[in-house]
Write an enzyme that holds these catalytic residues in place. Sequence first.
Site, PDB file in Angstrom:
ATOM      1  N   MET A  45      -5.312   3.085  11.586  1.00 16.08           N
ATOM      2  CA  MET A  45      -4.551   3.267  10.348  1.00 16.08           C
ATOM      3  C   MET A  45      -3.071   3.507  10.677  1.00 16.08           C
ATOM      4  SD  MET A  45      -7.098   5.089   7.692  1.00 16.08           S
ATOM      5  CE  MET A  45      -6.897   6.749   8.251  1.00 16.08           C
ATOM      6  N   LEU A  48       0.625   5.517  15.388  1.00 15.58           N
ATOM      7  CA  LEU A  48      -0.035   5.494  16.694  1.00 15.58           C
ATOM      8  C   LEU A  48       0.431   6.625  17.596  1.00 15.58           C
ATOM      9  CD1 LEU A  48      -0.175   1.708  17.706  1.00 15.58           C
ATOM     10  CD2 LEU A  48      -1.636   2.998  16.145  1.00 15.58           C
ATOM     11  N   HIS A  49      -0.518   7.172  18.342  1.00 21.33           N
ATOM     12  CA  HIS A  49      -0.236   8.193  19.354  1.00 21.33           C
ATOM     13  C   HIS A  49      -0.968   7.792  20.633  1.00 21.33           C
ATOM     14  CE1 HIS A  49      -4.256   9.456  18.332  1.00 21.33           C
ATOM     15  NE2 HIS A  49      -3.897   9.718  17.081  1.00 21.33           N
ATOM     16  N   GLY A  51      -3.686   8.634  21.856  1.00 22.54           N
ATOM     17  CA  GLY A  51      -5.119   8.347  21.670  1.00 22.54           C
ATOM     18  C   GLY A  51      -5.324   6.873  21.350  1.00 22.54           C
ATOM     19  N   HIS A  52      -4.553   6.374  20.381  1.00 23.93           N
ATOM     20  CA  HIS A  52      -4.639   4.947  20.032  1.00 23.93           C
ATOM     21  C   HIS A  52      -4.240   4.078  21.227  1.00 23.93           C
ATOM     22  CE1 HIS A  52      -3.566   6.718  15.909  1.00 23.93           C
ATOM     23  NE2 HIS A  52      -4.725   6.128  15.673  1.00 23.93           N
ATOM     24  N   LYS A 164     -13.087  10.505  19.280  1.00 24.59           N
ATOM     25  CA  LYS A 164     -12.445  11.498  18.406  1.00 24.59           C
ATOM     26  C   LYS A 164     -13.152  11.528  17.043  1.00 24.59           C
ATOM     27  CE  LYS A 164      -9.231  13.743  16.017  1.00 24.59           C
ATOM     28  NZ  LYS A 164      -8.999  13.035  14.813  1.00 24.59           N
ATOM     29  N   ASP A 165     -13.440  10.323  16.534  1.00 22.07           N
ATOM     30  CA  ASP A 165     -14.155  10.202  15.257  1.00 22.07           C
ATOM     31  C   ASP A 165     -15.599   9.862  15.602  1.00 22.07           C
ATOM     32  OD1 ASP A 165     -11.810  10.308  13.191  1.00 22.07           O
ATOM     33  OD2 ASP A 165     -11.152   9.019  14.814  1.00 22.07           O
ATOM     34  N   GLN A 168     -18.017   8.391  13.014  1.00 22.00           N
ATOM     35  CA  GLN A 168     -17.577   7.035  12.665  1.00 22.00           C
ATOM     36  C   GLN A 168     -18.035   6.030  13.727  1.00 22.00           C
ATOM     37  OE1 GLN A 168     -13.506   5.942  11.133  1.00 22.00           O
ATOM     38  NE2 GLN A 168     -13.123   5.630  13.300  1.00 22.00           N
ATOM     39  N   SER A 201      -3.238  11.428  14.038  1.00 24.24           N
ATOM     40  CA  SER A 201      -2.071  11.102  13.201  1.00 24.24           C
ATOM     41  C   SER A 201      -1.799  12.235  12.230  1.00 24.24           C
ATOM     42  CB  SER A 201      -2.316   9.805  12.432  1.00 24.24           C
ATOM     43  OG  SER A 201      -2.659   8.770  13.329  1.00 24.24           O
TER      44      SER A 201
END
Length: 297
Positions: A45, A48-49, A51-52, A164-165, A168, A201
């Site tokens: 989404m 970006l950090h 993690g992405h 992290k999710d 999901q 985020s």
Amino acid sequence: MSEPTAGSGLPPDLTLEVIAEPAAMQERSAELRRSGRRIAFVPTMGALHEGHLSLLKKAREHGDFVVLSVFVNPLQFGKNEDLGRYPRTLIADLRGAQRAGCELAFVPTSDAIYPPGFSTKVEVSGVSEGLCGARRPGHFVGVATVVLKLLNLVAPHAILLGEKDYQQLQVIRRMCRDLNVATTVVGCPLIRDSDGIALSSRNAYLSAAERAQALVLSRALFAARDAHAQGLRSAGPLVEIASRILAAEPALRLDYLELRDADTLAEVTGELDAAAVLLVAGYIGSTRLLDNVILPA
Ligand code: AMP
């Protein structure tokens, strides 16, 4: 805030391909597949950090053409959630993705993804129930629906998702298995900041004081993880260790703290005999945060 539009007016240092139209994305991926490229896909989404970016870097191990999508999916937000204020930083995102080796960014608008008359939803039962599924009704229907659409548009050989999710990730694994989606689902480790907080985020919403308070989530999980590493295998006491630490932070409004089987997400009680995951969600101020640790078998 208005939605970003891709393809026009991008700064000249951005050389990665940017596609906004779903049909154009589908054509491009068909062309890539015909020419023998292996597509690795990271849906996000935006905002970006690291993690992405870790997913984008890992994607290179699963394909030779890395595609990012940036789409703040309205279908997965509840009525009173943060859709309107979700951080949007498209140009910085594209720069970060390019530096991480991404070849193409798919940045559709909501209207293109959900045109008038759109009426199909994907519901994955079982793993999507409880945890965030209970707290955010409709959330995983929104997630599964958009991810299946993105998979049909990008047609990747592999999709990379963060632990992290965690729920999901299991929902998408189940969906791909159940619906015979010809994509390998790759789960990637949760990336933390040096102080332990899970990168998100949504951390951008936190004031300095709130960010310090938010550290209670990882601190609680780490205490349980340490006890597990030292041999504690009883579900109740493991949860209790984390629960006590969480209870000592008055700024935290806890959504849940639960120990689940790492594969099936079934509740774990009694003695642990397989890999488990301890998941936490809660609010610091108006910001909802998630974290988890895996307790290996
Ligand atoms: P989001 O933009 O929050 O929808 O996340 C896009 C993808 O990045 C999802 O697969 C997330 O699980 C993953 N992700 C987000 N934060 C992290 C993190 N701290 N570590 C690893 N993956 C992450």
